[in-house]
Write a protein that holds these residues in place. Structure first.
Motif, short mmCIF file in Angstrom:
data_model
loop_
_atom_site.label_atom_id
_atom_site.label_comp_id
_atom_site.label_asym_id
_atom_site.label_seq_id
_atom_site.Cartn_x
_atom_site.Cartn_y
_atom_site.Cartn_z
N ASN A 31 0.85 -1.19 0.00
CA ASN A 31 0.00 0.00 0.00
C ASN A 31 0.90 1.25 0.00
O ASN A 31 1.96 1.25 0.61
CB ASN A 31 -0.85 -0.01 1.28
N PRO A 42 0.16 9.27 0.68
CA PRO A 42 0.88 10.42 1.23
C PRO A 42 0.24 10.98 2.49
O PRO A 42 -0.99 10.97 2.63
CB PRO A 42 0.77 11.44 0.09
N SER A 88 0.75 14.48 5.10
CA SER A 88 1.50 15.71 5.38
C SER A 88 1.41 16.10 6.87
O SER A 88 1.99 17.11 7.26
CB SER A 88 1.02 16.87 4.50
N PHE A 89 0.66 15.34 7.65
CA PHE A 89 0.81 15.45 9.09
C PHE A 89 1.99 14.55 9.42
O PHE A 89 1.83 13.38 9.83
CB PHE A 89 -0.47 15.03 9.83
N LYS A 118 -7.66 3.97 7.85
CA LYS A 118 -7.07 3.97 6.51
C LYS A 118 -6.14 2.77 6.43
O LYS A 118 -5.66 2.26 7.46
CB LYS A 118 -6.29 5.27 6.29
N THR A 148 -3.11 2.46 5.56
CA THR A 148 -1.78 2.71 6.13
C THR A 148 -1.82 2.46 7.64
O THR A 148 -0.95 1.78 8.19
CB THR A 148 -1.33 4.15 5.83
C1 FMN Z 1 -0.43 15.70 -0.03
C2 FMN Z 1 -1.39 14.90 0.79
C3 FMN Z 1 -1.26 14.85 2.16
C4 FMN Z 1 -2.14 14.09 2.93
N1 FMN Z 1 -1.97 14.07 4.29
C5 FMN Z 1 -2.76 13.29 5.05
C6 FMN Z 1 -2.54 13.22 6.46
O1 FMN Z 1 -1.62 13.82 7.00
N2 FMN Z 1 -3.36 12.40 7.18
C7 FMN Z 1 -4.35 11.67 6.60
O2 FMN Z 1 -5.04 10.92 7.29
N3 FMN Z 1 -4.58 11.74 5.26
C8 FMN Z 1 -3.80 12.51 4.48
N4 FMN Z 1 -4.00 12.56 3.12
C9 FMN Z 1 -5.04 11.71 2.52
C10 FMN Z 1 -4.55 10.26 2.32
O3 FMN Z 1 -3.39 10.21 1.52
C11 FMN Z 1 -5.67 9.46 1.65
O4 FMN Z 1 -6.76 9.38 2.53
C12 FMN Z 1 -5.26 8.06 1.23
O5 FMN Z 1 -6.27 7.54 0.40
C13 FMN Z 1 -5.06 7.11 2.38
O6 FMN Z 1 -4.69 5.87 1.81
P1 FMN Z 1 -4.69 4.49 2.56
O7 FMN Z 1 -6.12 4.14 2.94
O8 FMN Z 1 -4.13 3.58 1.50
O9 FMN Z 1 -3.79 4.60 3.76
C14 FMN Z 1 -3.18 13.35 2.32
C15 FMN Z 1 -3.34 13.43 0.93
C16 FMN Z 1 -2.46 14.20 0.16
C17 FMN Z 1 -2.63 14.27 -1.32
#
Ligand code: FMN
Length: 215
Positions: free
Chosen positions: A39, A42, A44-45, A69, A71
């Motif tokens: 998986n 991204p 940014s927190f 999520k 991740t």
């Molecule tokens: C640049 C960027 C930064 C992001 N930062 C966060 C974050 O800090 N925390 C968070 O929960 N989702 C964040 N997201 C959204 C997740 O990347 C998104 O929900 C993703 O689908 C999670 O994937 P997963 O379910 O495969 O983990 C961010 C998206 C982008 C484009």
């Protein structure tokens, strides 16, 4: 203008945070599910929190329906993840990987990411990322609404050769690294516009100024 967070909606606090804590570095995180599937997403927190040992932090919110999520679920199950730093060349693939795919869909496949084996953790790293950090979870703080704040120890750094100026003295070329940062909404920033500000030693701050300003 003053904003009282105790009277605001979560969405309003989110907007305040992402518009004022800028630019934020981006962790492009690779994990492996229990079925072995890789998986990538991204976050940014994200930031560096310590260096003895090196520690990074991720803020992972839940999906709108309350499920973790992928991740967060993968880190919870395996305790391992890789943080890949995002440069401009990787920006589009990072954005594709942020699409809210169901767990059985592979972001690396959808985004066309080339992966390469890590040394000590099961999740692979992203081959085209300028820097990758193999991490092992230290602790997860569970906040309300299934939000996971994950602290991880970095076991290995992989730094692209052209970024290493002097390996003996650990000098790196930050401009060549070309990392991008996140601002608010869909806005990003480059890291090539910089200026130098030397640290001032207390011995170089004259005593007269100190006493005048303390009066
Ligand atoms: C640049 C960027 C930064 C992001 N930062 C966060 C974050 O800090 N925390 C968070 O929960 N989702 C964040 N997201 C959204 C997740 O990347 C998104 O929900 C993703 O689908 C999670 O994937 P997963 O379910 O495969 O983990 C961010 C998206 C982008 C484009």
């Amino acid at each position: 203008m003053h904003f009282d967070c105790q009277k605001l909606e979560p969405r309003q606090c989110y907007k305040l945070l992402i518009s004022t804590v800028v630019p934020r570095p981006i962790a492009f995180v690779t994990t492996r599910g229990e079925d072995g599937k890789v998986n990538a997403a991204p976050f940014s927190f994200f930031n560096a929190m310590d260096y003895d040992p090196p520690v990074v932090v991720l803020g992972l919110e839940a999906r709108p329906d309350g499920r973790l999520k992928d991740t967060a679920a993968n880190i919870q199950a395996s305790g391992q993840f890789v943080v890949n730093i995002v440069d401009e060349d990787l920006a589009h693939q990072m954005n594709v990987s942020a699409i809210d795919f169901e767990p059985h869909i592979s972001e690396p496949m959808q985004a066309g990411l080339e992966l390469t084996d890590s040394i000590d953790v099961a999740p692979p790293r992203i081959a085209s990322s300028p820097v990758s950090m193999e991490c092992e979870k230290l602790v997860t703080v569970e906040l309300k609404n299934a939000r996971h704040v994950v602290l991880g120890e970095v076991l290995h750094f992989h730094v692209r050769d052209d970024i290493v100026i002097d390996p003996e003295h650990f000098h790196f070329d930050v401009e060549r690294l070309g990392a991008i940062g996140r601002l608010n909404a869909s806005r990003y920033t480059r890291t090539r516009d910089h200026f130098d500000l030397k640290r001032i030693h207390v011995d170089h701050w004259d005593t007269e100024t100190i006493s005048r300003r303390e009066e």
